[in-house]
Design an enzyme around this catalytic site. Sequence first.
Site, PDB file in Angstrom:
ATOM      1  N   THR A 200      44.739  77.765  54.208  1.00 22.08           N
ATOM      2  CA  THR A 200      45.007  76.512  54.919  1.00 22.08           C
ATOM      3  C   THR A 200      46.429  76.502  55.493  1.00 22.08           C
ATOM      4  O   THR A 200      47.301  77.186  54.964  1.00 22.08           O
ATOM      5  CB  THR A 200      44.860  75.367  53.894  1.00 22.08           C
ATOM      6  OG1 THR A 200      43.499  75.298  53.535  1.00 22.08           O
ATOM      7  CG2 THR A 200      45.327  74.027  54.412  1.00 22.08           C
ATOM      8  N   ARG A 228      30.355  70.497  52.193  1.00 23.29           N
ATOM      9  CA  ARG A 228      31.468  70.339  51.245  1.00 23.29           C
ATOM     10  C   ARG A 228      32.763  70.013  52.001  1.00 23.29           C
ATOM     11  O   ARG A 228      33.076  70.606  53.031  1.00 23.29           O
ATOM     12  CB  ARG A 228      31.627  71.647  50.454  1.00 23.29           C
ATOM     13  CG  ARG A 228      32.807  71.657  49.479  1.00 23.29           C
ATOM     14  CD  ARG A 228      34.035  72.318  50.078  1.00 23.29           C
ATOM     15  NE  ARG A 228      35.123  72.437  49.115  1.00 23.29           N
ATOM     16  CZ  ARG A 228      36.370  72.746  49.444  1.00 23.29           C
ATOM     17  NH1 ARG A 228      36.698  72.974  50.695  1.00 23.29           N
ATOM     18  NH2 ARG A 228      37.304  72.822  48.525  1.00 23.29           N
ATOM     19  N   GLY A 230      36.979  69.489  51.304  1.00 23.06           N
ATOM     20  CA  GLY A 230      38.028  69.703  50.310  1.00 23.06           C
ATOM     21  C   GLY A 230      39.087  68.616  50.337  1.00 23.06           C
ATOM     22  O   GLY A 230      38.845  67.491  50.789  1.00 23.06           O
ATOM     23  N   ASP A 231      40.260  68.980  49.874  1.00 22.23           N
ATOM     24  CA  ASP A 231      41.356  68.012  49.760  1.00 22.23           C
ATOM     25  C   ASP A 231      42.131  67.822  51.059  1.00 22.23           C
ATOM     26  O   ASP A 231      42.805  66.808  51.237  1.00 22.23           O
ATOM     27  CB  ASP A 231      42.345  68.478  48.686  1.00 22.23           C
ATOM     28  CG  ASP A 231      42.934  69.841  49.055  1.00 22.23           C
ATOM     29  OD1 ASP A 231      42.142  70.758  49.384  1.00 22.23           O
ATOM     30  OD2 ASP A 231      44.169  69.994  49.032  1.00 22.23           O
ATOM     31  N   THR A 251      47.879  73.267  49.563  1.00 20.40           N
ATOM     32  CA  THR A 251      46.880  74.302  49.788  1.00 20.40           C
ATOM     33  C   THR A 251      46.413  74.816  48.439  1.00 20.40           C
ATOM     34  O   THR A 251      47.228  75.011  47.542  1.00 20.40           O
ATOM     35  CB  THR A 251      47.438  75.459  50.642  1.00 20.40           C
ATOM     36  OG1 THR A 251      46.444  76.498  50.679  1.00 20.40           O
ATOM     37  CG2 THR A 251      48.726  76.025  50.089  1.00 20.40           C
ATOM     38  N   GLY A 252      45.124  75.004  48.300  1.00 20.14           N
ATOM     39  CA  GLY A 252      44.621  75.499  47.028  1.00 20.14           C
ATOM     40  C   GLY A 252      43.187  75.091  46.811  1.00 20.14           C
ATOM     41  O   GLY A 252      42.492  74.713  47.769  1.00 20.14           O
ATOM     42  N   GLY A 254      40.600  72.928  46.474  1.00 20.63           N
ATOM     43  CA  GLY A 254      40.577  71.521  46.863  1.00 20.63           C
ATOM     44  C   GLY A 254      40.011  70.555  45.837  1.00 20.63           C
ATOM     45  O   GLY A 254      40.488  69.422  45.725  1.00 20.63           O
TER      46      GLY A 254
END
Length: 335
Positions: A200, A228, A230-231, A251-252, A254
């Site tokens: 990201t 799906r 994510g964050d 970033t990671g 989510g």
Amino acid sequence: MSAALTPFMAQANTENQPFAIAIHGGAGTIAKASLTPQQQQAYRDKLKQAVDSGYQVLSDGGDSIEAVKVAINILENSPLFNAGVGSVYTFEGAHELDASVMNGLTMNAGAVSGVKHIKNPIDLAITVMDKSPHVMLYGMGAEEFALTQGYKLVPNQHFDTPHRYEQLQTAKKKIIESELKDGDYQASVARLDDEFKFGTVGAVALDKNGNLVAGTSTGGMTAKRYNRIGDSPVIGAGTYAENGVCAVSATGHGEYFIRYQVAGDICAKVKYQKKSIIQASDEVINQRLITAGGTGGVIAIDHRGNIATPFNTGGMYRATRKSGEQAQVMIWRDQ
Ligand code: ASP
């Protein structure tokens, strides 16, 4: 009229105000041996170009929204990162993009998720923030809104790259093998290595007027399914900004960043517990998330231009630049 309100004083104050920008291009395993010297250089060059371009906006007196947009556009348009061109593929072999932005001055925010035909999703997130009464628009509705705002749609193949396609094939093989073992798709996806999850991009900036802004843009996680999300487009999870406090882009993995409200939690520690940006972000990334099993990192900046870039993975592509200083570009802890 008080002296503080004369144009001259306003300008003098602005000139003394520190400004700064930090960007990331994703966190993950990033083993040193996995990048050739040429690949490493390509990442570093692109990160430097992005941070310098954002810095130039700030240095010219531009606002932090423009700086964040300019820096993220460069990363979205590069095939190296998991945002815009070079986004990961869904399980079905398409791209679904997410982005968000928050303006710390107005506490306004904009986000888009699951868009498939928007060249630069961060631009649309900014338009949602500025031109709609809403915070988050999803999928086809977001694209319909984009058309009303003069955007041109691009084909989904615009985001294709051979290396992400290969990643999808490897990820699918791993998912199917592990799914066959325990019949659980969700668990199989969760077990995928970091290299399939991350990449990201994001930026946080403080401009000469003291305004803090954060933005994040992503293709999400390789082989994601069932729409799906994510964050990255979730305000408080992947992105947060409040003037006088801090701005964060994450970033990671989510799912963890949503459940632990990572970006908002860091700013809450700064605001209510009066912790420094370094301590607050370190506590969340290197203590809370590690205990939870969540991998990733953040870039965070406070109202004085202090920057923290903690990550609990092998590396995080990142660059920072503060007023009057040169850019610093890093991938691993030591370089
Ligand atoms: N946080 C993103 C997501 O979960 C992935 C990433 O940071 O690369 O969608």
